[in-house]
Design a protein around this motif. Structure first.
Motif, PDB file in Angstrom:
ATOM      1  N   UNK A   1       0.868  -1.251  -0.084  1.00 25.74           N
ATOM      2  CA  UNK A   1       0.038  -0.191  -0.104  1.00 25.74           C
ATOM      3  C   UNK A   1       0.808   1.195  -0.196  1.00 25.74           C
ATOM      4  N   UNK A   2       0.654   2.078  -0.809  1.00 21.64           N
ATOM      5  CA  UNK A   2       1.204   3.267  -0.940  1.00 21.64           C
ATOM      6  C   UNK A   2       0.357   4.494  -0.330  1.00 21.64           C
ATOM      7  N   UNK A   3       0.835   4.877   0.738  1.00 26.14           N
ATOM      8  CA  UNK A   3       0.115   6.193   1.437  1.00 26.14           C
ATOM      9  C   UNK A   3       0.834   7.451   0.994  1.00 26.14           C
ATOM     10  N   UNK A   4       0.047   8.417   0.275  1.00 25.48           N
ATOM     11  CA  UNK A   4       0.904   9.646  -0.166  1.00 25.48           C
ATOM     12  C   UNK A   4      -0.029  10.692   0.613  1.00 25.48           C
ATOM     13  N   UNK A   5       0.579  11.110   1.528  1.00 26.54           N
ATOM     14  CA  UNK A   5       0.331  12.419   2.542  1.00 26.54           C
ATOM     15  C   UNK A   5       1.069  13.603   1.957  1.00 26.54           C
ATOM     16  N   UNK A   6       1.249  13.795   0.618  1.00 26.51           N
ATOM     17  CA  UNK A   6       1.880  14.964   0.194  1.00 26.51           C
ATOM     18  C   UNK A   6       1.620  16.071   0.469  1.00 26.51           C
ATOM     19  N   UNK A   7       0.375  16.519   0.889  1.00 28.56           N
ATOM     20  CA  UNK A   7      -0.109  17.828   1.095  1.00 28.56           C
ATOM     21  C   UNK A   7      -0.747  18.069   2.471  1.00 28.56           C
ATOM     22  N   UNK A   8      -0.696  16.851   3.311  1.00 32.39           N
ATOM     23  CA  UNK A   8      -1.150  16.891   4.706  1.00 32.39           C
ATOM     24  C   UNK A   8      -0.591  17.112   6.070  1.00 32.39           C
ATOM     25  N   UNK A   9      -1.075  17.356   6.938  1.00 31.06           N
ATOM     26  CA  UNK A   9      -0.133  17.203   8.344  1.00 31.06           C
ATOM     27  C   UNK A   9       0.305  15.711   8.559  1.00 31.06           C
ATOM     28  N   UNK A  10       1.175  15.571   9.533  1.00 34.46           N
ATOM     29  CA  UNK A  10       1.869  14.262  10.170  1.00 34.46           C
ATOM     30  C   UNK A  10       0.452  13.601  10.529  1.00 34.46           C
ATOM     31  N   UNK A  11       0.785  12.104  10.532  1.00 35.74           N
ATOM     32  CA  UNK A  11      -0.222  11.441  11.091  1.00 35.74           C
ATOM     33  C   UNK A  11       0.584  10.338  11.808  1.00 35.74           C
ATOM     34  N   UNK A  12       0.284  10.397  13.296  1.00 37.82           N
ATOM     35  CA  UNK A  12       1.001   9.285  14.148  1.00 37.82           C
ATOM     36  C   UNK A  12       0.526   8.202  14.161  1.00 37.82           C
ATOM     37  N   UNK A  13      -0.774   7.937  13.572  1.00 40.07           N
ATOM     38  CA  UNK A  13      -1.635   6.680  13.484  1.00 40.07           C
ATOM     39  C   UNK A  13      -2.614   6.758  12.415  1.00 40.07           C
TER      40      UNK A  13
ATOM     41  N   UNK B   1      -4.608   9.661  14.309  1.00 40.88           N
ATOM     42  CA  UNK B   1      -4.066  10.459  15.117  1.00 40.88           C
ATOM     43  C   UNK B   1      -2.969  11.566  14.586  1.00 40.88           C
ATOM     44  N   UNK B   2      -3.182  12.712  14.910  1.00 39.75           N
ATOM     45  CA  UNK B   2      -2.182  13.668  14.293  1.00 39.75           C
ATOM     46  C   UNK B   2      -2.753  14.926  13.931  1.00 39.75           C
ATOM     47  N   UNK B   3      -2.304  16.047  14.441  1.00 37.13           N
ATOM     48  CA  UNK B   3      -2.901  17.491  14.335  1.00 37.13           C
ATOM     49  C   UNK B   3      -4.310  17.426  14.808  1.00 37.13           C
ATOM     50  N   UNK B   4      -5.250  17.976  14.013  1.00 32.60           N
ATOM     51  CA  UNK B   4      -6.697  18.000  14.371  1.00 32.60           C
ATOM     52  C   UNK B   4      -7.397  16.665  13.546  1.00 32.60           C
ATOM     53  N   UNK B   5      -6.795  15.799  13.311  1.00 33.91           N
ATOM     54  CA  UNK B   5      -7.231  14.595  12.473  1.00 33.91           C
ATOM     55  C   UNK B   5      -8.251  13.762  13.498  1.00 33.91           C
ATOM     56  N   UNK B   6      -9.244  13.218  12.892  1.00 36.55           N
ATOM     57  CA  UNK B   6     -10.327  12.358  13.591  1.00 36.55           C
ATOM     58  C   UNK B   6     -10.254  11.086  12.532  1.00 36.55           C
ATOM     59  N   UNK B   7     -11.000  10.399  12.946  1.00 37.89           N
ATOM     60  CA  UNK B   7     -11.482   9.122  12.290  1.00 37.89           C
ATOM     61  C   UNK B   7     -12.232   9.624  11.066  1.00 37.89           C
ATOM     62  N   UNK B   8     -13.191  10.363  11.423  1.00 37.82           N
ATOM     63  CA  UNK B   8     -14.241  10.862  10.240  1.00 37.82           C
ATOM     64  C   UNK B   8     -13.260  11.870   9.230  1.00 37.82           C
ATOM     65  N   UNK B   9     -12.536  12.548   9.838  1.00 39.32           N
ATOM     66  CA  UNK B   9     -11.910  13.606   8.846  1.00 39.32           C
ATOM     67  C   UNK B   9     -10.935  12.908   8.131  1.00 39.32           C
ATOM     68  N   UNK B  10     -10.342  11.909   8.594  1.00 37.47           N
ATOM     69  CA  UNK B  10      -9.318  11.015   7.689  1.00 37.47           C
ATOM     70  C   UNK B  10     -10.054  10.195   6.684  1.00 37.47           C
ATOM     71  N   UNK B  11     -11.155   9.546   7.083  1.00 36.66           N
ATOM     72  CA  UNK B  11     -12.029   8.920   6.130  1.00 36.66           C
ATOM     73  C   UNK B  11     -12.442   9.627   4.870  1.00 36.66           C
ATOM     74  N   UNK B  12     -12.912  10.994   5.276  1.00 37.74           N
ATOM     75  CA  UNK B  12     -13.297  11.993   4.284  1.00 37.74           C
ATOM     76  C   UNK B  12     -12.141  12.433   3.350  1.00 37.74           C
ATOM     77  N   UNK B  13     -10.956  12.309   3.815  1.00 34.29           N
ATOM     78  CA  UNK B  13      -9.960  12.968   3.118  1.00 34.29           C
ATOM     79  C   UNK B  13      -9.122  11.790   2.096  1.00 34.29           C
TER      80      UNK B  13
END
Length: 160
Positions: free
Chosen positions: A66-78, A135-147
């Motif tokens: 799995x390639x995870x591209x977080x090229x434009x987002x904040x860091x995610x601890x989990x 987890x990371x920044x203002x991330x939540x399960x819901x916002x991550x799923x939307x992203x």
């Protein structure tokens, strides 16, 4: 006659001022709308692209890249996701919870995991069923799923 001409010029000046004000208001409304759209996009966050990049046999399992591209987002601890593998006939075969994090800010990573007891040619689709943790920044399960935006480079479909 001169009075009528003066009134007409006065009317033209007033009309010009009103028209200029209307144009200025239109620009302000457009800028306000654009600012609201930008704020809405920021709340949603930058896309988090997850690509099913490769499937390969690994003994009695199917190794998944799995390639995870977080090229434009904040860091995610989990970033823990719930995945289902379906066979080529659309029948659910395996469920797997996978930790794809941590993912640094503006970074792309590759994560490997195995679907034990499942051969790669039998996988017709992988479903990102849910985000279990984000987890990371203002991330939540819901916002991550939307992203999350999914893609695949394999014969198997990958979607959410």
């Amino acid at each position: 006659m001169q009075a009528a001409g003066g009134m007409m010029r006065g009317f033209a000046v007033v009309a010009g001022i009103v028209l200029a004000g209307a144009w200025a208001m239109t620009g302000a409304v457009a800028q306000d709308g654009a600012a609201r759209e930008t704020a809405k996009d920021s709340a949603k966050g930058a896309p988090l692209k997850i690509e099913l990049n490769r499937l390969e046999p690994a003994g009695e399992a199917c190794r998944t890249y799995m390639l995870v591209d977080n090229g434009h987002g904040p860091a995610l601890k989990s970033l823990k996701v719930d995945l289902f593998a379906f066979d080529t006939e659309g029948v659910a075969q395996k469920r797997l919870a996978v930790e794809l994090g941590p993912v640094q800010e503006k970074k792309t990573v590759v994560r490997l995991f195995d679907f034990a007891g499942l051969s790669c040619p039998k996988i017709g689709r992988i479903l990102l069923n849910d985000v279990l943790a984000c987890e990371g920044g203002e991330a939540s399960r819901e916002t991550c799923l939307e992203r999350i935006e999914t893609a695949t480079k394999t014969p198997a479909a990958f979607d959410r």
